[in-house]
Motif scaffolding. Structure first.
Motif, mmCIF file in Angstrom:
data_model
loop_
_atom_site.group_PDB
_atom_site.id
_atom_site.type_symbol
_atom_site.label_atom_id
_atom_site.label_comp_id
_atom_site.label_asym_id
_atom_site.label_seq_id
_atom_site.Cartn_x
_atom_site.Cartn_y
_atom_site.Cartn_z
ATOM 1 N N PRO A 281 -0.278 16.336 -18.470
ATOM 2 C CA PRO A 281 -0.749 15.417 -17.430
ATOM 3 C C PRO A 281 -0.955 16.164 -16.114
ATOM 4 C CG PRO A 281 1.311 14.655 -18.415
ATOM 5 C CD PRO A 281 1.086 16.034 -18.906
ATOM 6 N N GLN A 282 -1.875 15.647 -15.297
ATOM 7 C CA GLN A 282 -2.080 16.219 -13.966
ATOM 8 C C GLN A 282 -1.393 15.303 -12.970
ATOM 9 O OE1 GLN A 282 -6.239 16.730 -13.024
ATOM 10 N NE2 GLN A 282 -6.637 17.944 -14.857
ATOM 11 N N SER A 283 -0.897 15.892 -11.885
ATOM 12 C CA SER A 283 -0.422 15.028 -10.811
ATOM 13 C C SER A 283 -1.156 15.415 -9.537
ATOM 14 C CB SER A 283 1.094 15.131 -10.640
ATOM 15 O OG SER A 283 1.448 16.429 -10.259
ATOM 16 N N PHE A 284 -1.133 14.518 -8.569
ATOM 17 C CA PHE A 284 -1.905 14.789 -7.366
ATOM 18 C C PHE A 284 -1.245 14.151 -6.157
ATOM 19 C CE2 PHE A 284 -3.465 10.487 -7.249
ATOM 20 C CZ PHE A 284 -3.592 10.128 -8.577
ATOM 21 N N ALA A 285 -1.590 14.688 -4.991
ATOM 22 C CA ALA A 285 -1.164 14.070 -3.739
ATOM 23 C C ALA A 285 -2.411 13.954 -2.880
ATOM 24 C CB ALA A 285 -0.117 14.930 -3.045
ATOM 25 N N ALA B 118 0.008 12.150 4.308
ATOM 26 C CA ALA B 118 -0.266 11.305 3.145
ATOM 27 C C ALA B 118 -1.191 10.180 3.540
ATOM 28 C CB ALA B 118 1.037 10.749 2.601
ATOM 29 N N ALA B 119 -2.264 10.008 2.782
ATOM 30 C CA ALA B 119 -3.264 8.988 3.115
ATOM 31 C C ALA B 119 -3.308 7.934 2.038
ATOM 32 C CB ALA B 119 -4.633 9.649 3.258
ATOM 33 N N THR C 185 1.070 6.731 -6.516
ATOM 34 C CA THR C 185 -0.030 7.634 -6.820
ATOM 35 C C THR C 185 0.343 9.074 -6.531
ATOM 36 O OG1 THR C 185 -0.941 7.096 -4.660
ATOM 37 C CG2 THR C 185 -1.965 6.060 -6.571
ATOM 38 N N ALA C 186 1.189 9.287 -5.524
ATOM 39 C CA ALA C 186 1.568 10.654 -5.197
ATOM 40 C C ALA C 186 2.281 11.314 -6.362
ATOM 41 C CB ALA C 186 2.456 10.668 -3.960
ATOM 42 N N ARG D 275 0.831 -1.193 0.000
ATOM 43 C CA ARG D 275 0.000 0.000 0.000
ATOM 44 C C ARG D 275 0.865 1.243 0.000
ATOM 45 N NH1 ARG D 275 -5.574 -0.385 3.329
ATOM 46 N NH2 ARG D 275 -6.727 -1.011 1.502
ATOM 47 N N THR E 121 -3.926 -5.519 -7.404
ATOM 48 C CA THR E 121 -2.483 -5.661 -7.523
ATOM 49 C C THR E 121 -2.166 -7.136 -7.570
ATOM 50 O OG1 THR E 121 -2.200 -5.806 -5.165
ATOM 51 C CG2 THR E 121 -2.129 -3.599 -6.137
ATOM 52 N N LEU F 260 0.911 4.083 -2.680
ATOM 53 C CA LEU F 260 0.717 5.486 -2.328
ATOM 54 C C LEU F 260 1.802 6.337 -2.957
ATOM 55 C CD1 LEU F 260 -0.479 7.822 -0.706
ATOM 56 C CD2 LEU F 260 1.009 7.165 1.169
ATOM 57 N N ALA G 48 2.020 10.086 -9.485
ATOM 58 C CA ALA G 48 1.432 9.594 -10.733
ATOM 59 C C ALA G 48 0.918 10.733 -11.582
ATOM 60 C CB ALA G 48 0.289 8.631 -10.426
ATOM 61 N N ALA G 49 0.967 10.551 -12.850
ATOM 62 C CA ALA G 49 0.353 11.496 -13.778
ATOM 63 C C ALA G 49 -0.403 10.675 -14.788
ATOM 64 C CB ALA G 49 1.432 12.328 -14.456
ATOM 65 N N LEU G 50 -1.406 11.272 -15.357
ATOM 66 C CA LEU G 50 -2.072 10.564 -16.440
ATOM 67 C C LEU G 50 -1.141 10.632 -17.635
ATOM 68 C CD1 LEU G 50 -5.734 11.822 -16.157
ATOM 69 C CD2 LEU G 50 -5.043 9.449 -16.166
ATOM 70 N N SER H 235 -9.379 2.071 -1.639
ATOM 71 C CA SER H 235 -9.135 0.902 -2.489
ATOM 72 C C SER H 235 -10.405 0.587 -3.236
ATOM 73 C CB SER H 235 -8.700 -0.283 -1.640
ATOM 74 O OG SER H 235 -9.736 -0.634 -0.764
ATOM 75 N N PRO I 72 -5.048 5.907 -0.796
ATOM 76 C CA PRO I 72 -6.198 6.122 -1.680
ATOM 77 C C PRO I 72 -7.247 5.066 -1.393
ATOM 78 C CG PRO I 72 -4.310 5.337 -2.941
ATOM 79 C CD PRO I 72 -3.846 5.462 -1.536
ATOM 80 N N PHE J 53 0.313 10.155 -21.216
ATOM 81 C CA PHE J 53 -0.148 9.944 -22.581
ATOM 82 C C PHE J 53 1.036 9.559 -23.434
ATOM 83 C CE2 PHE J 53 -3.031 13.220 -20.815
ATOM 84 C CZ PHE J 53 -4.144 12.403 -20.735
ATOM 85 N N LEU K 272 -0.391 -8.773 -5.556
ATOM 86 C CA LEU K 272 -0.495 -9.364 -4.220
ATOM 87 C C LEU K 272 -1.939 -9.721 -3.879
ATOM 88 C CD1 LEU K 272 1.249 -10.179 -1.831
ATOM 89 C CD2 LEU K 272 0.684 -7.992 -0.771
ATOM 90 N N THR K 273 -2.863 -8.801 -4.135
ATOM 91 C CA THR K 273 -4.260 -9.117 -3.811
ATOM 92 C C THR K 273 -4.759 -10.248 -4.697
ATOM 93 O OG1 THR K 273 -4.982 -7.340 -5.257
ATOM 94 C CG2 THR K 273 -4.917 -6.854 -2.914
#
Lengths: 204, 704
Positions: B232-236, B294-295, A12-13, A5, B307, A9, A15-17, B299, B297, A19, B309-310
């Motif tokens: 592209p967008q990124s996020f936290a 940081a949390a 994802t932190a 996990r 994934t 995380l 990550a970018a979409l 699931s 996401p 293309f 593993l799962t």
């Protein structure tokens, strides 16, 4: 489970979409327009620097895109070509650019490009063929039509839509290219240096 | 008798005829225009009410069904395109609000990114009737719907409409009112979530404090060119919110000019279901907000976000549970029997048996996986359970199971040393038996998809070969684990009773579940191969039975017997696939239609909810559901009440279209149950659990 996990995380932190295609540049208005070299439909190579001292208009086009078809059918594009030339004492170089990739809508061979130009009654100085999309990406060309006006000392003075009426009430439309030409002729700053272009997406 | 039957038939025919005449008398005004096919879109304008009262508020909506792969555009169309538009020409008694936009998604075409819709988006508009309207008036809602619809090329399309609405006592159009209500509920709404935005190092950073656990966020500005859609967008993600980083567009060249509106979309879990929702936020220029540490996401369940593993854990658990499935039980009980036989022998011998059984299980699973991968690599559209799509395989399996049943009941014995049940069995024989039992258990288990397995197997088959192999290895280990553990546990072994005459009785009794399994396989074969297939397999069994009896006679008869066995084995290969009759149609009150993608689209275009049952004759879990929850009276009633269409996709035999559709949902086996709600605007349906219950079905059909 925790480790995975955490890894997820971290991913994802950042990550970018993503293309697959190479990135598109963004050119800032009122800065130097990027120099380029491209071959036209008659096999002649042109560079932006060749035209220093003249106003250069770049017009991204796709002869099958409904928006381009309408502008040429209504005579709007030809009228803009004419008006710009007359406003700026014929010191205008009008370059149509085709950035459609082979197999995509709008792609033309040199012979086809000349045929299309003649059929449409276009008065462009030359039609630049950009099948790899390099020139399009350099200028961040997104739509057809997408217009760029470069002033005689190489500064980009306008980029964006040809006018403010995507659905085609051309008679009542504000033609940004004509307006820019008029203001440039009068030595004024362009009042609308950048607008959101409209049209079909460029078929890279 | 004949006369009686035709009278009954005539009677029923007359009733049906009269009923259909009554149904034909529809109300004079349906609150909708005739659907118009503009080329790539079928559009119509609908209303929540047939009749409205003066001063009343109601909704008018534009329903659009877009051809596959094509899309129309949101309020901010992105890099190119034009927003969907409807313009109204209204009488003075009516006033209209703005379009209530459905949830958009980013649609990339090469480097160009647009914001828009695919599938069947519905666009509601709020309307108000003025108090000056008089009862009896017919108010005409006229106008033009315009949209640019694109795929690899773009086509501007439009249609005019005229929808008359009467003034009087309010009459709701139940169908459209329901669809509109759902569209409005699902549409992003203005929220009070706190948000700030700033320009930081040539990046537009927007912080939003959210209440839900968020994953896969995406931010859409309402203003064109506020951002660069192709970047592209990124996020936290934090405990209290999310930070989105976008590339600014030319509109922000000279900084912010005030607050800006955005649409924040993300996945979250609501009632155990994964939902994608949107919130309209107003971001103020300002400093960063504290979104918390940081949390994780949220699931989200589903093939795409599983994934490795799962998947491994899911496969292991699935293997464990597989031991309890009805197709496996007869074989497992044979194994338990042999354990009971050896329980008081040498520990090492028992453990060896356990390991050999495990080896048999793993070897067979690996063999099946390799065959599956090879066939997939060759481009064949197959999935889990593929073994049972071949009639010859089902036939051979039926013969094998029948033979085992005969063995258990005492019709014959393997070799001569088995006469004495009590003890002294040759270790070699035991070893072969253990390995063979393991292999057999796997072969018979394949049609049963246990819970957990479907997702893991679907995921595994979409991954590189090495991942597929280790997931199936986990499945094999889970399947063999109980017996391996039993062989190692002296306490459990000691509990098993000492060998005795009772074992002979037990052995004979276990023959009957085996015969039961054989009968089931014969039934599957009858569906696959038709009546001639049925005849052939029964003949093969007769031949086998006779051969077995022969082989116990003298030497010469042994040879004849062997030939008879060969003949019996050859027969299944001659069974040709007949056209498959659809799954059990137990209930005449609930018509079941044959599935096809086109049919789903057509039914959805009519606004009907659609339920799809992906099943196969050899899938036991499917049959359990079909005979259980799906046949329940209340469920049948709910289907009819909500006018939900019941479609059956029968995968008993190989079917590329069905395999492709299953793959779209990350599955490669059956059962799969899909529900397309009338308000569902995406091209995909909701996936229901593999074990259906009456309550869950009622909740799905009738809404919570």
């Amino acid at each position: 489970m925790k480790m995975t996990r955490k890894t997820a995380l971290m991913l994802t932190a950042t990550a970018a979409l993503a293309f697959a295609a190479p990135a598109m540049a963004e050119v800032t208005t009122n800065t130097a327009a990027p120099d380029f070299t491209a071959v036209d439909s008659n096999g002649i190579s042109h560079s932006l620097s060749d035209f220093k001292g003249k106003t250069v208009v770049l017009e991204w086009t796709n002869h099958e895109c409904p928006y381009v078809v309408r502008h040429y059918k209504d005579g709007n594009m030809q009228g803009t070509q004419e008006a710009t030339k007359s406003t700026l004492n014929d010191d205008v170089v009008w370059l149509s650019v085709v950035s459609s990739a082979p197999g995509n809508q709008g792609y033309v061979t040199p012979a086809q490009a000349n045929q299309v130009k003649a059929d449409k009654g276009s008065n462009a100085t030359a039609v630049l063929l950009d099948p790899t999309g390099e020139l399009g990406r350099l200028y961040g060309a997104k739509t057809t039509p997408h217009m760029y006006v470069v002033d005689p000392d190489g500064t980009l003075s306008y980029q964006g839509a040809i006018d403010d009426k995507p659905r085609g009430e051309s008679s009542s439309a504000t033609n940004y290219v004509k307006m820019a030409a008029v203001e440039m002729a009068a030595g004024q700053a362009v009042s609308n240096p950048q607008t959101t272009p409209y049209g079909c997406g460029v078929k890279y | 008798m004949r006369a009686k039957i035709s009278m009954r038939f005539l009677h029923r025919f007359v009733i049906a005829f009269v009923l259909s005449l009554m149904a034909g008398g529809l109300p004079a005004f349906a609150a909708e225009t005739e659907p118009v096919d503009t080329g790539e879109v079928v559009g119509q304008v609908v209303s929540s009410h047939d009749v409205v009262a003066p001063g009343q508020e109601f909704y008018v909506a534009v329903s659009t069904v877009i051809n596959d792969h094509w899309h129309t555009y949101w309020a901010n169309p992105g890099d190119s395109g034009e927003p969907f538009d409807v313009s109204f020409e209204l009488p003075s008694e009516l006033s209209a609000g703005d379009i209530i936009w459905p949830l958009p998604k980013p649609i990339p075409t090469g480097p160009i990114v647009n914001y828009g819709f695919e599938g069947s988006p519905l666009f509601p508009v709020h309307f108000k009737v003025s108090d000056t309207a008089r009862a009896g008036d017919v108010l005409e809602i006229k106008g033009l719907v315009y949209y640019l619809v694109c795929y690899d090329i773009c086509v501007p399309e439009e249609f005019e409409f005229n929808l008359p609405i009467t003034v009087g006592e309010p009459v709701t159009d139940n169908r459209w009112a329901a669809n509109i209500r759902i569209a409005i509920n699902d549409a992003p709404a203005a929220s009070d979530l706190r948000a700030t935005m700033r320009l930081d190092n040539e990046t537009l950073v927007v912080d939003v404090l959210t209440r839900d656990a968020v994953s896969n966020p995406y931010l859409f500005p309402y203003k064109p060119s506020l951002n660069n859609p192709s970047a592209p967008q990124s996020f936290a993600i934090g405990e209290r919110g999310v930070q989105m980083s976008l590339e600014p567009g030319f509109v922000l060249d000279n900084g912010f000019k005030g607050d800006e509106q955005f649409l924040l979309t993300y996945d979250s879990i609501v009632d155990g279901q994964a939902v994608r929702a949107g919130h309209i936020i107003t971001a103020q220029p300002g400093a960063a907000l504290d979104i918390g540490a940081a949390a994780m996401p949220a699931s989200v369940e589903g093939g795409a976000s599983m994934t490795v593993l799962t998947a491994l854990i899911g496969a292991f658990l699935g293997g464990l549970v597989l031991n309890l499935m009805p197709c496996v039980f007869p074989v497992i009980s044979m194994k338990a029997l042999s354990f009971a036989r050896h329980a008081h022998d040498e520990r090492s011998a028992i453990r060896a048996q356990g390991w050999l059984y495990t080896a048999g299980v793993i070897a067979t699973f690996m063999l099946l996986t390799i065959v599956l991968l090879a066939l997939k690599a060759g481009g064949t559209q197959i999935g889990w359970g593929f073994q049972l799509q071949e009639p010859w395989l089902v036939g051979l399996l039926a013969l094998l199971v029948f033979a085992i049943g005969l063995n258990l009941i005492g019709a014959f014995e393997f070799g001569t040393g088995l006469q004495n049940v009590g003890g002294g069995l040759a270790a070699k024989e035991g070893a072969m038996g253990a390995f063979f039992t393991g292999a057999l258990a796997v072969v018979v288990a394949t049609p049963c998809t246990a819970p957990f397995m479907a997702g893991a197997v679907g995921f595994a088959l979409a991954q590189p070969a090495i991942v597929t192999i280790i997931v199936f290895l986990a499945l094999a280990i889970g399947f063999a684990a109980p017996f391996l553990l039993l062989s190692y546990s002296p306490a459990l072994l000691a509990k098993l009773p000492k060998p005795g005459a009772w074992m002979e009785r037990l052995k004979e009794i276990l023959a009957f579940p085996m015969f039961g399994a054989a009968i089931w396989l014969i039934w599957v074969l009858s569906l696959q191969g038709g009546q001639s297939g049925l005849l052939k397999i029964l003949m093969a069994m007769l031949l086998l039975g006779f051969a077995i009896w022969l082989m116990q006679r003298g030497k010469l008869w042994k040879i004849v017997g062997a030939l008879a066995v060969l003949g019996a084995i050859a027969l299944p290969f001659t069974i040709a696939t007949a056209s498959v009759t659809t799954a059990l149609n137990l209930d005449a009150k609930l018509p079941k239609l044959e599935w096809s993608d086109a049919k789903v689209q057509a039914l959805r275009a009519e606004g009907r909810p659609v339920f799809v049952d992906f099943t196969a004759a050899w899938c036991v879990t499917c049959k359990v559901n079909e005979l259980g929850a799906l046949a329940d009276g209340k469920v049948v009633q709910a289907f009819n009440d909500t006018n939900t269409a019941f479609l059956v996709a029968d995968w008993t035999n190989r079917n590329d279209a069905i395999a492709t559709e299953l793959a779209k949902y990350g599955r490669s086996g059956v059962p799969l149950y899909l529900y397309f709600a009338p308000d569902n605007k995406s091209v995909k349906g909701d996936i229901l659990p593999q074990i259906l219950t009456v309550n869950m079905l009622l909740k799905t059909l009738e809404g919570s």
